[in-house]
Write a protein that holds these residues in place. Structure first.
Motif, PDB file in Angstrom:
ATOM      1  N   ARG A 280      22.986  41.020   9.126  1.00  0.00           N
ATOM      2  CA  ARG A 280      22.102  39.515   9.139  1.00  0.00           C
ATOM      3  C   ARG A 280      21.023  39.731   8.172  1.00  0.00           C
ATOM      4  N   VAL A 281      20.953  38.408   7.208  1.00  0.00           N
ATOM      5  CA  VAL A 281      19.972  38.530   6.188  1.00  0.00           C
ATOM      6  C   VAL A 281      18.812  38.365   6.633  1.00  0.00           C
ATOM      7  N   TYR A 282      18.555  37.494   7.402  1.00  0.00           N
ATOM      8  CA  TYR A 282      16.909  37.343   8.221  1.00  0.00           C
ATOM      9  C   TYR A 282      16.548  38.625   8.880  1.00  0.00           C
ATOM     10  N   ASP A 283      17.497  39.315   9.723  1.00  0.00           N
ATOM     11  CA  ASP A 283      16.967  40.425  10.194  1.00  0.00           C
ATOM     12  C   ASP A 283      16.422  41.339   9.250  1.00  0.00           C
ATOM     13  N   SER A 284      16.956  41.463   8.153  1.00  0.00           N
ATOM     14  CA  SER A 284      16.388  42.274   7.218  1.00  0.00           C
ATOM     15  C   SER A 284      15.029  41.913   6.691  1.00  0.00           C
ATOM     16  N   VAL A 285      14.823  40.516   6.599  1.00  0.00           N
ATOM     17  CA  VAL A 285      13.578  40.157   6.170  1.00  0.00           C
ATOM     18  C   VAL A 285      12.380  40.553   7.073  1.00  0.00           C
ATOM     19  N   VAL A 286      12.772  40.579   8.505  1.00  0.00           N
ATOM     20  CA  VAL A 286      12.012  40.893   9.776  1.00  0.00           C
ATOM     21  C   VAL A 286      11.708  42.311   9.831  1.00  0.00           C
TER      22      VAL A 286
ATOM     23  N   GLU B 173      25.299  37.017  -1.366  1.00  0.00           N
ATOM     24  CA  GLU B 173      23.998  37.156  -1.415  1.00  0.00           C
ATOM     25  C   GLU B 173      23.512  37.815  -2.935  1.00  0.00           C
ATOM     26  N   VAL B 174      24.410  38.489  -3.365  1.00  0.00           N
ATOM     27  CA  VAL B 174      24.252  39.258  -4.548  1.00  0.00           C
ATOM     28  C   VAL B 174      23.768  38.184  -5.728  1.00  0.00           C
ATOM     29  N   TYR B 175      24.545  36.805  -5.842  1.00  0.00           N
ATOM     30  CA  TYR B 175      24.254  36.104  -6.608  1.00  0.00           C
ATOM     31  C   TYR B 175      23.170  35.247  -6.913  1.00  0.00           C
ATOM     32  N   GLY B 176      22.148  35.507  -5.819  1.00  0.00           N
ATOM     33  CA  GLY B 176      20.806  34.581  -5.630  1.00  0.00           C
ATOM     34  C   GLY B 176      21.068  33.027  -5.662  1.00  0.00           C
ATOM     35  N   GLU B 177      20.010  32.621  -5.920  1.00  0.00           N
ATOM     36  CA  GLU B 177      20.159  30.895  -5.945  1.00  0.00           C
ATOM     37  C   GLU B 177      20.717  30.567  -7.328  1.00  0.00           C
TER      38      GLU B 177
ATOM     39  N   GLY C 293      17.744  37.655  -8.728  1.00  0.00           N
ATOM     40  CA  GLY C 293      17.469  36.771  -7.561  1.00  0.00           C
ATOM     41  C   GLY C 293      17.572  37.074  -6.387  1.00  0.00           C
ATOM     42  N   ALA C 294      17.627  38.396  -6.108  1.00  0.00           N
ATOM     43  CA  ALA C 294      17.755  39.034  -4.833  1.00  0.00           C
ATOM     44  C   ALA C 294      16.641  38.552  -3.962  1.00  0.00           C
ATOM     45  N   GLU C 295      16.960  37.935  -2.856  1.00  0.00           N
ATOM     46  CA  GLU C 295      15.963  37.163  -1.884  1.00  0.00           C
ATOM     47  C   GLU C 295      15.682  37.950  -0.892  1.00  0.00           C
ATOM     48  N   SER C 296      16.323  38.739  -0.365  1.00  0.00           N
ATOM     49  CA  SER C 296      16.105  39.407   0.903  1.00  0.00           C
ATOM     50  C   SER C 296      16.541  40.990   0.666  1.00  0.00           C
ATOM     51  N   PRO C 297      15.709  41.974   1.625  1.00  0.00           N
ATOM     52  CA  PRO C 297      16.202  43.267   1.566  1.00  0.00           C
ATOM     53  C   PRO C 297      17.817  43.605   1.767  1.00  0.00           C
ATOM     54  N   TYR C 298      18.428  42.627   2.685  1.00  0.00           N
ATOM     55  CA  TYR C 298      19.883  42.552   2.840  1.00  0.00           C
ATOM     56  C   TYR C 298      20.502  42.381   1.336  1.00  0.00           C
ATOM     57  N   THR C 299      19.893  41.507   0.625  1.00  0.00           N
ATOM     58  CA  THR C 299      20.622  41.321  -0.826  1.00  0.00           C
ATOM     59  C   THR C 299      20.541  42.666  -1.598  1.00  0.00           C
TER      60      THR C 299
ATOM     61  N   SER D 112      12.550  32.350   5.023  1.00  0.00           N
ATOM     62  CA  SER D 112      12.313  33.476   3.918  1.00  0.00           C
ATOM     63  C   SER D 112      13.366  34.330   3.615  1.00  0.00           C
ATOM     64  N   GLY D 113      13.996  34.625   2.342  1.00  0.00           N
ATOM     65  CA  GLY D 113      15.162  35.621   2.144  1.00  0.00           C
ATOM     66  C   GLY D 113      16.436  34.875   2.334  1.00  0.00           C
ATOM     67  N   GLU D 114      16.491  33.370   2.520  1.00  0.00           N
ATOM     68  CA  GLU D 114      17.818  32.693   2.817  1.00  0.00           C
ATOM     69  C   GLU D 114      18.451  31.762   1.734  1.00  0.00           C
ATOM     70  N   LEU D 115      19.314  31.988   0.917  1.00  0.00           N
ATOM     71  CA  LEU D 115      19.846  31.130   0.132  1.00  0.00           C
ATOM     72  C   LEU D 115      20.050  29.825   0.323  1.00  0.00           C
ATOM     73  N   MET D 116      19.863  28.615  -0.268  1.00  0.00           N
ATOM     74  CA  MET D 116      19.979  27.307   0.257  1.00  0.00           C
ATOM     75  C   MET D 116      21.471  26.854  -0.274  1.00  0.00           C
ATOM     76  N   ARG D 117      22.097  27.349  -1.177  1.00  0.00           N
ATOM     77  CA  ARG D 117      23.550  27.038  -1.425  1.00  0.00           C
ATOM     78  C   ARG D 117      24.206  27.966  -2.100  1.00  0.00           C
ATOM     79  N   TYR D 118      25.539  28.105  -1.626  1.00  0.00           N
ATOM     80  CA  TYR D 118      26.742  28.943  -2.154  1.00  0.00           C
ATOM     81  C   TYR D 118      28.009  28.364  -1.915  1.00  0.00           C
ATOM     82  N   VAL D 119      28.760  27.972  -2.987  1.00  0.00           N
ATOM     83  CA  VAL D 119      30.184  27.674  -2.738  1.00  0.00           C
ATOM     84  C   VAL D 119      30.914  28.708  -3.834  1.00  0.00           C
ATOM     85  N   ALA D 120      32.013  29.292  -3.700  1.00  0.00           N
ATOM     86  CA  ALA D 120      32.707  30.281  -4.509  1.00  0.00           C
ATOM     87  C   ALA D 120      33.512  29.629  -5.318  1.00  0.00           C
ATOM     88  N   ASN D 121      33.728  30.348  -6.443  1.00  0.00           N
ATOM     89  CA  ASN D 121      34.986  30.036  -7.199  1.00  0.00           C
ATOM     90  C   ASN D 121      35.731  30.920  -6.660  1.00  0.00           C
TER      91      ASN D 121
END
Length: 306
Positions: free
Chosen positions: A77-83, A117-121, A136-142, A265-274
């Motif tokens: 969990r991304v946000y868990d790692s922020v906490v 998550e490794v792509y950042g925003e 662009g790592a935005e969280s400890p999980y990333t 905090s720490g959560e990306l706003m958008r990601y769609v994969a190629n």
């Protein structure tokens, strides 16, 4: 050498359970390891070593004659790692211990479950494997997944381990009673509780469990031809979190406002994969769209609640 025996870490989790089921159905010999017994499938459970991979004694309980390791185990969990950033440190230590197990036992084939998550925003409409930006790592999980990828490449360079890295995106479906978005929203809606979305336009690529686990099976089938590569495993279609909540409510016959708050905090706003690289390399074609996937997730959650 052909692959017969597979070690799956995190085998009691969502992807782990489904992957083990698929491998067993195909006739592979499977050994799982997880902190928890597998409560979803007794056949998987009897093949599961229950233990903490952060503890050396657990590693001594694992078979040394496996042909490939699929490393799924992580605090996810991304946000868990922020906490609590220590969860990310655990991920890094897990990675080290499993790679060391591979090195010392001579297991050369290794699949590492990384993350979008490794792509950042990113500003791009679709994110390809080459667009990774570790700054662009935005969280400890990333950061833990960035570190995991780096360690994987280091062990390939120094010790001859042949890795394939898969970057999953928002895997959902059965065998998930966590607080990830889809199961959380389904449970809350069934219980008559309100939903909250953090980020009005936040959009992710939601991947149904069968597509995610099936991709790993396909990689195992063709592993030697794919070794050294990294693949996005997703659908190539973005769905906003707000729309996911609305779809769940509609399917459950609920009409209730969804609270929208600022992004956390720490959560990306958008990601769609190629996903073209995986499609071209091993025929990866996701079969379940988000509408059907949510229907399946709801049906499974109802069956668990009954």
């Amino acid at each position: 050498m052909p692959i017969h025996k597979v070690l799956v870490t995190g085998s009691s989790g969502t992807i782990g359970t489904c992957l083990c089921e698929m491998l067993l159905a195909r006739g592979f010999e499977v050994v799982g390891v997880d902190r928890k017994a597998n409560k979803w499938n007794p056949d998987v459970n009897k093949r599961t070593v229950v233990g903490d991979l952060l503890v050396a004694s657990t590693l001594t309980m694992l078979p040394r004659d496996v042909d490939i390791i699929v490393h799924l185990a992580a605090n996810a969990r991304v946000y868990d790692s922020v906490v609590d950033p220590t969860l990310a440190i655990e991920n890094i230590n897990l990675m080290y211990n499993v790679l060391e197990f591979a090195r010392k036992t001579g297991v050369k084939r290794f699949v590492f479950a990384s993350s979008r998550e490794v792509y950042g925003e990113q500003d791009a409409a679709y994110v390809a494997e080459t667009m990774v930006d570790f700054s662009g790592a935005e969280s400890p999980y990333t950061a833990s997944k960035v570190a995991g990828e780096g360690m994987t490449h280091a062990y390939a360079s120094c010790y001859g381990i042949a890795p394939v890295i898969v970057r999953f995106s928002n895997v959902y479906g059965r065998y998930d009673d966590s607080n990830r978005l889809v199961p959380l929203f389904v449970r809350k809606t069934l219980a008559g509780e309100p939903l909250t979305v953090y980020g009005a336009t936040k959009t992710y690529d939601f991947t149904f469990i069968d597509d995610a686990a099936g991709a790993v099976v396909s990689i195992i089938d063709r592993f030697d031809a794919l070794a050294g590569q990294t693949f996005n495993i997703a659908t190539g279609v973005g769905t906003s979190l707000l729309d996911v909540g609305k779809k769940i409510q509609i399917l459950l016959g609920v009409d209730r406002p969804i609270t929208v708050k600022d992004n956390r905090s720490g959560e990306l706003m958008r990601y769609v994969a190629n996903i073209s690289k995986a499609r071209d390399a091993f025929g990866y074609t996701p079969k379940t769209n988000v509408d059907d996937g949510i229907k399946h997730a709801i049906a499974w959650q109802k069956s668990v609640n009954c």
